[in-house]
Design a protein around this motif. Structure first.
Motif, mmCIF file in Angstrom:
data_model
loop_
_atom_site.group_PDB
_atom_site.id
_atom_site.type_symbol
_atom_site.label_atom_id
_atom_site.label_comp_id
_atom_site.label_asym_id
_atom_site.label_seq_id
_atom_site.Cartn_x
_atom_site.Cartn_y
_atom_site.Cartn_z
ATOM 1 N N SER A 711 0.795 -1.193 0.139
ATOM 2 C CA SER A 711 0.131 -0.156 0.169
ATOM 3 C C SER A 711 0.770 1.183 -0.002
ATOM 4 C CB SER A 711 -0.954 0.066 1.148
ATOM 5 O OG SER A 711 -0.236 0.293 2.361
ATOM 6 N N GLY A 712 0.352 2.361 -0.232
ATOM 7 C CA GLY A 712 1.074 3.677 -0.041
ATOM 8 C C GLY A 712 1.668 3.892 1.182
ATOM 9 N N PRO A 713 1.069 3.917 2.029
ATOM 10 C CA PRO A 713 1.595 4.071 3.690
ATOM 11 C C PRO A 713 2.692 3.169 3.830
ATOM 12 C CG PRO A 713 -0.384 4.173 3.692
ATOM 13 C CD PRO A 713 -0.590 3.799 2.396
ATOM 14 N N GLN A 714 2.483 1.813 3.392
ATOM 15 C CA GLN A 714 3.489 0.579 3.662
ATOM 16 C C GLN A 714 4.798 1.214 2.919
ATOM 17 O OE1 GLN A 714 1.446 -2.797 2.463
ATOM 18 N NE2 GLN A 714 1.165 -3.180 4.423
ATOM 19 N N ARG A 715 4.818 1.834 1.742
ATOM 20 C CA ARG A 715 6.151 2.018 1.025
ATOM 21 C C ARG A 715 6.877 3.207 1.796
ATOM 22 N NH1 ARG A 715 4.706 4.417 -4.210
ATOM 23 N NH2 ARG A 715 6.958 3.661 -4.850
ATOM 24 N N LEU A 716 6.588 3.945 2.566
ATOM 25 C CA LEU A 716 6.883 5.020 3.203
ATOM 26 C C LEU A 716 7.961 4.788 4.198
ATOM 27 C CD1 LEU A 716 4.914 6.687 1.226
ATOM 28 C CD2 LEU A 716 4.586 8.315 3.126
ATOM 29 N N ALA A 717 8.839 5.526 4.448
ATOM 30 C CA ALA A 717 9.940 5.332 5.506
ATOM 31 C C ALA A 717 9.384 6.084 6.729
ATOM 32 C CB ALA A 717 11.172 5.963 5.301
ATOM 33 N N ILE A 718 8.326 6.931 6.730
ATOM 34 C CA ILE A 718 7.637 7.277 7.819
ATOM 35 C C ILE A 718 6.273 7.040 7.669
ATOM 36 C CG2 ILE A 718 7.142 9.705 9.406
ATOM 37 C CD1 ILE A 718 10.003 10.484 8.234
ATOM 38 N N ARG A 719 5.630 6.704 8.692
ATOM 39 C CA ARG A 719 4.095 6.376 8.507
ATOM 40 C C ARG A 719 3.474 7.484 8.639
ATOM 41 N NH1 ARG A 719 0.184 2.787 12.672
ATOM 42 N NH2 ARG A 719 -1.786 2.701 11.121
ATOM 43 N N PRO A 720 2.334 7.671 7.237
ATOM 44 C CA PRO A 720 1.735 9.014 7.272
ATOM 45 C C PRO A 720 0.448 8.892 8.179
ATOM 46 C CG PRO A 720 1.059 7.538 5.603
ATOM 47 C CD PRO A 720 2.384 6.900 6.271
ATOM 48 N N TYR A 721 -0.184 10.024 8.152
ATOM 49 C CA TYR A 721 -1.387 10.281 8.972
ATOM 50 C C TYR A 721 -2.683 9.409 8.552
ATOM 51 C CZ TYR A 721 -5.811 12.341 10.644
ATOM 52 O OH TYR A 721 -7.064 12.542 11.070
ATOM 53 N N PRO A 722 -2.930 8.256 9.513
ATOM 54 C CA PRO A 722 -4.107 7.365 9.003
ATOM 55 C C PRO A 722 -5.415 7.759 9.031
ATOM 56 C CG PRO A 722 -3.399 7.168 11.434
ATOM 57 C CD PRO A 722 -2.484 8.546 10.902
ATOM 58 N N LYS A 723 -5.483 8.582 7.925
ATOM 59 C CA LYS A 723 -6.882 8.981 7.741
ATOM 60 C C LYS A 723 -8.175 8.140 7.851
ATOM 61 C CE LYS A 723 -9.243 12.180 4.328
ATOM 62 N NZ LYS A 723 -9.604 13.229 5.459
ATOM 63 N N GLU A 724 -7.697 6.772 7.481
ATOM 64 C CA GLU A 724 -8.706 5.777 7.409
ATOM 65 C C GLU A 724 -9.319 5.592 9.058
ATOM 66 O OE1 GLU A 724 -4.766 3.741 8.035
ATOM 67 O OE2 GLU A 724 -5.631 5.294 6.866
ATOM 68 N N LEU A 725 -8.636 6.139 9.846
ATOM 69 C CA LEU A 725 -9.163 5.758 11.425
ATOM 70 C C LEU A 725 -10.220 7.240 11.653
ATOM 71 C CD1 LEU A 725 -5.980 4.732 12.860
ATOM 72 C CD2 LEU A 725 -8.022 3.101 12.354
ATOM 73 N N GLU A 726 -10.578 7.965 10.788
ATOM 74 C CA GLU A 726 -11.332 9.147 11.148
ATOM 75 C C GLU A 726 -12.738 8.456 11.222
ATOM 76 O OE1 GLU A 726 -10.797 12.146 8.368
ATOM 77 O OE2 GLU A 726 -9.060 12.847 9.123
ATOM 78 N N GLU A 727 -13.688 9.121 12.218
ATOM 79 C CA GLU A 727 -15.141 8.788 12.168
ATOM 80 C C GLU A 727 -15.903 9.822 12.707
ATOM 81 O OE1 GLU A 727 -16.624 5.596 14.609
ATOM 82 O OE2 GLU A 727 -14.627 5.301 15.477
ATOM 83 N N ARG A 728 -17.075 9.823 12.537
ATOM 84 C CA ARG A 728 -18.127 10.967 13.187
ATOM 85 C C ARG A 728 -18.852 10.232 14.223
ATOM 86 N NH1 ARG A 728 -17.084 15.954 10.544
ATOM 87 N NH2 ARG A 728 -15.856 15.629 8.764
ATOM 88 N N LEU A 729 -19.198 10.889 15.094
ATOM 89 C CA LEU A 729 -20.027 10.072 16.135
ATOM 90 C C LEU A 729 -21.027 11.256 16.733
ATOM 91 C CD1 LEU A 729 -17.574 7.749 17.850
ATOM 92 C CD2 LEU A 729 -19.267 7.287 16.224
ATOM 93 N N GLU A 730 -21.785 10.949 17.621
ATOM 94 C CA GLU A 730 -22.724 11.754 18.328
ATOM 95 C C GLU A 730 -22.698 11.558 20.059
ATOM 96 O OE1 GLU A 730 -26.625 11.708 17.154
ATOM 97 O OE2 GLU A 730 -26.237 13.023 15.402
#
Length: 904
Positions: A711-730
């Protein structure tokens, strides 16, 4: 990043020497001699069936006959015996081994497996950590451990040295011994089959007896854990590095400007800088730099004042400073008036400050007092040339008196040899850095400045982006997928621009004409003037073969240009397949600058980004800087500032309205995000990217793609911001919140969040009253390494780009083996009892389960009723702390099923 059993390696209580020998000059004999000579306090047990005793110490025929289980074993036996000995040691319970044997990676068994593979298989089965093979060994003078075949004694000290080269290690030991330099640890990694740089750096980063870490690196095998370890440890103590093997690799396979412009060494340099390390290029410079950093206050800039008793030394120092890019400090008016009173009216009234050859100690002292009090000066270099009329010792004492009473940086250089030895000793004992030449002193000052800038970059709060961009990653992937399905590695210019456009980068619309008639129709449709370019998969640099025609004003000019291009290609590139022409509207931007933005893939560190001056001579100019993604606005700015074109953009004499540098920085961020999102992007050229006060515009682009399983993040030497962990709740009161990982840009909002907490909540969270958190601490809270920690924050739900307030945070720190995570949680004081704490806790539990963490724990005050209630709700065990009656521990065993999250 595992630290498992490293205590057995670095703090053993007993040592076995497998292959210990009485044979003179054998490795087994030298290792045994060194262990005994170092006065190791625990049992030293030689293992060799040939001897009853080795060096007078009772020997044992095999590992099973050892009277106690060794923490550490040193193996110096023939290669084929090593896997068996590791297995025997593992069965006996040993936890670490130093393997000095060689050639394990080249010798195979009957099944075709290398001896090294067999050794590692046995080590993994029994949890034995391996240092080596093919290594000099390990020396820890403070513990009396010399498990090496080093040829010289090693003094105790506070410097750790870690090396991949045995020969260089021997040279460093000899060099350091002759100068009285000691070490806390001296580690030879050898082939690094198991224990590598990252594990040792993680360990040393938390070692209280190590103040500085020095590295000699030839190659990095695992970039992600290496970067994670050094970025963490360099926040605590200086890490300095020499990189061996600076040749450029693999350029023959590159088909873009980016690939041709980037050397492997450039990428290493970018990685070291990004990690907050200081790179030097010679062994003596390594120790000079670490001594300077240890003896100096952190400097604030690169402005140096030079004080010398003679014109020649001052000129030498000035030349060295300016030649290496340093800055001569400009003296303030108050300083000039003060120096007038000291030196009279005959001095130059500028920097460098020349005092009389025979100046006495009082003159030096008074002049230095004025210089260290000047806020426009970051450091002072005091130089002295011996004189028959004054005492070098007296002057050194005067300098010590002034410098010792100030929070300032004073470097010294007493020129000469035996006549100034005692003066240098005075300066050294007082903690002032001293050097025997002006050049060394200036280089040390500039090393301090480079280290300062690297550290600031490591912890600087990023600027906000000038605009939020939401890329259309799906559209970009569709273009790239089509090319790969057709078996193409290179996208056409219009395709490359379509991908860039999907990421919000301004582009010039470009069309493909498959024949002459279509080219003329497209030119008419776009509107004159137009640019015409050869469209061929066989031509990398179109301008080099005359494949470009600009400023075409009419159909006749377009027709003539097509004929001319065909003729030039027939002559210069007869084998090229001309499939048509690309037609684009000419972009009229008078006074704009041509820039280059590129990306390529390094074999070790993965994707890297380039920036520099663009145009047709990009490979000749070679004005480029290299950076590692992910980039933010601050990192993009730092990348730009490394280039020569940056100075032109700042002065912009032809742009009275200025150059939109924010647009350039944003473009670098967008390219960074493209690389993260789409791992098939292997190389990218944007040349030229023109910029002026209106912004940026891509005139030409080239994109090379390829299949990858990462994956794109796996290729990087520094792990990028994990946007997939965002969620909206109440919340329970229907208040909408955004739950996401923390980002460096969150620091200002996080400061406001901390300030919003009541003193009681501060005390319960931080176990005491804290008046103010400095930037360095807030940077640690917000600039996290997603590979080794996680922090989820809850923010008011709102539109993208809004500066939303932080409502609560939960963070967890994971041990290097991902067995245990320690968490903390705090909610804004006015938002309690609305379910936010439970939401944050459930989010962290779910995340820990997803990454396979076994145990989640927290320590808190026994009186913290909120934490106790939260712990009970999620099934934590509440345990007393044996060593502190006021504290309790919350502990939750995680099974990876996600069941805990249902309790909210």
């Amino acid at each position: 990043m595992s630290l498992k059993n490293l205590d057995a390696l670095f703090r053993p209580k007993s040592v076995a020497i497998v292959g210990a020998s009485n044979r003179p000059m054998s490795i087994g004999a030298v290792v045994m001699h060194n262990l005994l000579k170092a006065d190791f306090p625990g049992p030293i047990m030689p293992v060799n069936p040939k001897y009853r005793a080795v060096s007078g110490v009772l020997a044992y025929p095999n590992v099973s006959r050892l009277p106690v289980t060794p923490d550490l074993a040193v193996i110096c036996t023939p290669p084929r015996t090593v896997p068996g000995f590791v297995e025997e040691l593992g069965k006996r319970g040993a936890k670490a081994a130093v393997v000095m044997s060689t050639d394990l990676d080249t010798i195979t068994d009957r099944e075709g497996r290398t001896l090294q593979e067999n050794m590692l298989a046995a080590a993994r089965e029994y949890g034995v950590r391996i240092l080596g093979p093919n290594c000099l060994g390990l020396i820890i003078p403070g513990n009396g451990l010399n498990a090496s075949f080093a040829h010289t004694d090693v003094l105790p000290g506070r410097i750790a040295f870690v090396s991949q080269s045995d020969s260089l290690s021997q040279a460093v030991l000899d060099w350091a011994s002759s100068r009285g330099i000691g070490f806390s640890h001296f580690v030879s990694l050898g082939d690094s089959s198991d224990i590598d740089f990252h594990g040792v750096i993680d360990y040393l980063g938390n070692d209280p007896f190590t103040k500085s870490i020095l590295l000699y690196i030839e190659d990095i095998k695992n970039a992600r854990p290496f970067m994670s370890a050094v970025r963490s440890s360099s926040r605590n103590k200086p890490i300095l590095v020499i990189k061996g093997g600076r040749e450029e690799l693999g350029k023959e396979s590159r088909i873009s400007h980016a690939g041709m412009l980037t050397s492997h060494d450039d990428v290493y340099d970018a990685a070291f800088r990004r990690a907050g390390m200081l790179r030097v290029f010679e062994v003596h410079a390594l120790f000079d730099a670490v001594e300077t950093l240890a003896r100096s206050q952190p400097i604030q800039g690169n402005r140096l004042a030079i004080l010398a008793n003679g014109r020649g030394p001052g000129v030498m120092a000035t030349d060295a400073l300016l030649g290496r890019g340093g800055t001569l400090a400009t003296l303030s008016e108050d300083t000039i008036r003060g120096l007038d009173n000291v030196l009279g009216g005959k001095w130059s009234r500028s920097n460098p400050i020349q005092i009389p050859d025979h100046a006495v100690s009082e003159t030096y002292a008074e002049a230095l007092r004025h210089l260290v009090a000047d806020d426009t000066i970051d450091a002072v270099l005091v130089m002295h040339v011996p004189s028959s009329f004054v005492s070098a010792d007296d002057i050194a004492g005067a300098i010590v008196t002034v410098a010792g009473g100030q929070k300032s940086n004073v470097l010294t250089s007493w020129l000469g040899d035996q006549g100034v030895e005692s003066a240098r000793r005075i300066l050294t004992l007082a903690g002032l850095p001293t050097y025997d030449t002006p050049d060394k002193a200036v280089r040390a000052f500039l090393d301090m400045d480079r280290y300062r800038r690297n550290q600031e970059l490591l912890m600087e709060t990023p600027d906000s982006a000038p605009a939020e961009f939401t890329p259309d990653a799906a559209a970009a992937r569709a273009v790239i997928r089509k090319a790969l399905e057709e078996g193409r590695a290179t996208l056409s210019e219009p395709e490359a621009k379509e991908v860039l456009g999907a990421y919000g980068i301004p582009i010039v619309p470009t069309r493909i004409a498959l024949d002459d008639e279509e080219a003329q129709l497209l030119a008419w449709d776009l509107g004159y003037p137009v640019a015409l370019k050869a469209y061929s998969p066989d031509i990398l640099h179109k301008s080099e073969v005359g494949g470009v025609a600009l400023d075409l004003e009419s159909p006749e000019e377009v027709e003539h240009a097509m004929g001319s291009i065909k003729g030039r290609l027939q002559k210069l590139k007869p084998d090229a397949r001309l499939q048509g022409f690309t037609v684009q509207k000419m972009a009229r931007r008078p006074g704009s600058y041509e820039l280059y933005v590129g990306a390529t893939t390094d074999p070790v560190f993965g994707p890297v980004i380039l920036f520099g001056e663009g145009g047709t001579a990009v490979e000749v100019i070679r004005d480029r800087a290299v950076g590692l993604p992910p980039l933010n606005m601050t990192l993009a700015k730092e990348l730009i500032q490394q280039t020569r074109i940056a100075r032109m953009l700042q002065s912009h004499p032809e742009q009275p309205n200025g150059v939109d540098m924010d647009a350039v920085r944003l473009t670098l961020m967008q390219v960074s995000q493209l690389i993260i999102d789409i791992p098939e992007v292997m190389e990218l050229d944007i040349n030229p990217l023109i910029v002026d006060h209106e912004g940026v515009l891509v005139l030409d682009a080239r994109l090379v793609v390829g299949q990858t399983k990462e994956s794109g993040p796996q290729r990087l030497a520094i792990r990028p911001y994990p946007k997939e962990l965002e969620e909206r709740l109440e919340l329970q009161d229907n208040r909408a919140v955004l739950l996401r990982p923390i980002r460096p840009e969150d620091e200002p909002a996080h400061v406001r969040f901390i300030n919003s907490l009541t003193p009681e909540d501060i005390r319960l969270r931080f176990f005491g009253h804290v008046r103010e958190f400095p930037h360095s601490q807030m940077a640690r809270f917000t600039q996290i390494d997603y590979d080794r920690e996680m922090a989820f924050i809850a923010k008011d739900k709102g539109g993208d780009g809004e500066d939303l307030e932080t409502l609560g945070v939960v963070r967890a720190f994971f041990d290097p083996d991902n067995i245990r995570a320690e968490f903390a949680i705090v909610v804004r004081s006015d938002l309690k009892l609305r379910g936010l704490g439970s939401i944050l806790m459930a989010k962290m539990i779910s995340y820990c389960q997803s990454r396979g963490t076994k145990e989640l724990v927290a320590q808190t005050l026994r009186e913290n009723k909120g934490m106790r209630a939260l712990g009970k709700k999620f099934g934590f065990k509440i345990l007393p702390m044996d060593d502190d009656e006021e504290m309790i521990e919350l502990k939750l065993e995680l099974n990876g099923s996600g069941e805990e999250t249902s309790q909210d």
